[in-house]
Structure formats: C-alpha cells, structure tokens
Design an enzyme around this catalytic site. Structure first.
Site, mmCIF file in Angstrom:
data_model
loop_
_atom_site.group_PDB
_atom_site.id
_atom_site.type_symbol
_atom_site.label_atom_id
_atom_site.label_comp_id
_atom_site.label_asym_id
_atom_site.label_seq_id
_atom_site.Cartn_x
_atom_site.Cartn_y
_atom_site.Cartn_z
ATOM 1 N N GLY A 1 -24.393 59.440 -14.199
ATOM 2 C CA GLY A 1 -23.726 59.874 -15.424
ATOM 3 C C GLY A 1 -22.773 58.803 -15.936
ATOM 4 C CG HIS A 2 -19.244 57.800 -13.713
ATOM 5 N ND1 HIS A 2 -19.417 58.399 -12.481
ATOM 6 C CD2 HIS A 2 -18.122 58.357 -14.233
ATOM 7 C CE1 HIS A 2 -18.451 59.265 -12.271
ATOM 8 N NE2 HIS A 2 -17.647 59.272 -13.317
ATOM 9 N NE ARG B 1 -13.129 68.070 -7.929
ATOM 10 C CZ ARG B 1 -12.450 67.647 -8.976
ATOM 11 N NH1 ARG B 1 -13.080 67.445 -10.129
ATOM 12 N NH2 ARG B 1 -11.152 67.419 -8.894
ATOM 13 C CG MET C 1 -10.404 60.033 -12.197
ATOM 14 S SD MET C 1 -9.334 61.385 -11.656
ATOM 15 C CE MET C 1 -10.534 62.641 -11.265
ATOM 16 C CD GLN D 1 -12.125 64.393 -19.570
ATOM 17 O OE1 GLN D 1 -11.335 64.551 -18.631
ATOM 18 N NE2 GLN D 1 -13.233 63.671 -19.457
ATOM 19 C CE LYS E 1 -19.026 67.102 -15.234
ATOM 20 N NZ LYS E 1 -18.380 67.304 -13.950
ATOM 21 C CG ASP E 2 -16.009 66.460 -17.468
ATOM 22 O OD1 ASP E 2 -15.714 67.380 -16.689
ATOM 23 O OD2 ASP E 2 -16.518 65.386 -17.101
#
Length: 280
Positions: A34-35, A185, A28, A151, A147-148
């Site tokens: 991390g990405h 975030r 997003m 998901q 981390k997610d």
C-alpha cells in the site's frame, strides 16, 4: 537514495532542489505494498519523491500499541531504495517535538466522528505531525491511501483551512489476495487470521450491494452487523454509513439515491484493530 535524520540536513537538500516538483508520502514505517503504491504514484507525477518514517507517539493513546508498533527500518529502507525514492526523512522524536513543545492542531468537526470518537486525541496527533512535516518537507503533492478515508478527508480540510500550497492525492486501497486491506498492523495476524479477517471487506461489499438494490440504511446496517457478529473472533468497534463529505450518518429510513456515501467499519479481530471502507 539520501537519508536525512535532522531537519537541517533535510532543509539543505530541499534548498538545493527548490525548483523541483516534490511528491511526499508520510509513513510510520512497517512498509507494505500500500505504501509502495503511493511511492509509485508520486514518481509518476513528481520530479522527486520524499518518504518520511516517523512513529508519531502523539497519535497513540496510553492504552494503544505505540511500544509494540512494528518497526522494520532496515527492510523499509531496502524497499524504498528498490523503488528509487530520492530522500528518506527519519527523524528522532526529539527532532520533531522539542522538550518544551506545547502547540497542537485540532480539527473540530470531522475529527469527532468514527475514528475520532473511538480514539480520542488521535486526529489531533495526526494533524499536528502532518502540519509539521508539511512545513519541513514543503511538498507540491502529498499522497495518502483511501484505506484511512477519514484521515484523508481531514488532511484535505487541513490543507484548505491552513492554506498549505499542497495538492493532496488520495490513492486506492491495496488489498491482500483475500480482500483484506493492507495495513502495517496486519503483521500482528497469522496467515489464517489474514484470510479470516477478509470478512470485513466482504461485509462492506454486502453493504454496497444492498444499498444499490434500494435497501434502507437501517436494514443494511442490521445485516452487516449480523454478518460480523456471527464470527466469534470479531468485536465491532463501529459500523457506519455516512455522507462522504460531512461524515454525518445517514438516517435509518434513507435509501441511497445520488448521495455519495462511505460505508466504513472498525473491528477488533482477535484483539487486532482493523479498519476498512468502501466509497459508493
């Protein structure tokens, strides 16, 4: 680096690379290390790497932060170009969801727990958009961060149940020097807040140590809650010690044996919602 803004534009590129091994990272935006670690993993395993940037309104509830979610497209594109990404797909909402869009993809078990219980409708939005993006991108591999973790587990189930010919790769959580898990975030936090918020990871580490020392699940949870509640900036959303496959909570009297578990938590730190986990 090619930038595609429409499905047809992307499909033209995809059709000209039909025999290539494609690695895909859905994001997003508001990209961080991390990405970029997911990009690095894709480049290591795949012929071509595709990243999408799409802030998916479907996974935000009306009282969440869709409008103020960080949008840093110019900086994101520079980072992706520096990491030699092949294609970036940046569709408008109307390209993904037509005005008469009326189909949702719902997972009925795993999505009802933890994040799903705290954020009703969230995983329906995730599974729907990921399904659409998988159909558009047609990757060989898709990379998601641990981390997610919930998901990641649900996306793996989605691929299995809906027969996507895609290998989902989970990549380890990338952290700030303090231990705080990197997140888009985190931009809402001051530098001091980022240091102070590392108490979340410290708490999960404490839980890992207690369970490995044969403490019961119930006593471990009590100690973790106490540690977090001592910080006036923190409000606990949930704290969980669950089976890593089913996400079922372990009973309070259980002591860790050979079962693989996930210790996870969601907190509000000065009203910024943060999640993290440790897999044991």
């Amino acid at each position: 680096m090619k930038i595609c803004k429409t499905i047809s534009e992307f499909k033209n590129w995809r059709n000209s690379n039909i025999h290539e091994n494609i690695g895909y990272i859905p994001t997003m935006g508001a990209l961080h290390k991390g990405h970029l670690s997911l990009v690095a993993s894709s480049k290591l395993h795949c012929d071509k790497t595709v990243v999408s940037i799409f802030v998916n309104e479907l996974q935000f509830s009306p009282d969440e932060d869709f409008e103020k979610y960080p949008r840093t497209l110019e900086q994101d594109l520079k980072k992706l170009e520096n990491h030699k990404v092949d294609v970036v797909f940046i569709p408008e909402t109307s390209e993904i969801y037509k005005s008469d869009f009326s189909i949702l993809i719902n997972e009925l078990d795993l999505s009802q727990k933890l994040e799903g219980a705290s954020r009703p409708g969230f995983f329906s939005g995730v599974t729907t958009v990921v399904s659409k993006l998988f159909n558009i991108i047609e990757p060989s591999y898709a990379f998601f961060g641990e981390k997610d973790i919930q998901q990641l587990i649900i996306i793996k189930k989605l691929v299995l149940d809906l027969n996507f010919n895609i290998q989902v790769v989970g990549c380890e959580t990338i952290r700030e020097a303090s231990g705080l898990a990197m997140s888009s975030r985190n931009q809402y936090l001051s530098d001091q807040d980022k240091k102070d918020a590392s108490i979340l990871y410290e708490t999960l580490q404490l839980g890992q140590n207690l369970l490995k020392k044969n403490e019961t699940v119930g006593e471990t949870k009590l100690q973790l809650k106490s540690k977090l509640q001592n910080n006036k900036k923190i409000k606990i959303d949930y704290l969980s010690i669950a089976n890593s496959t089913t996400l079922e909570e372990l009973r309070d009297n259980v002591k860790l044996k050979n079962e693989k578990v996930i210790i996870s938590a969601a907190i509000f730190f000065n009203d910024v919602r943060l999640i993290d986990n440790i897999i044991i």
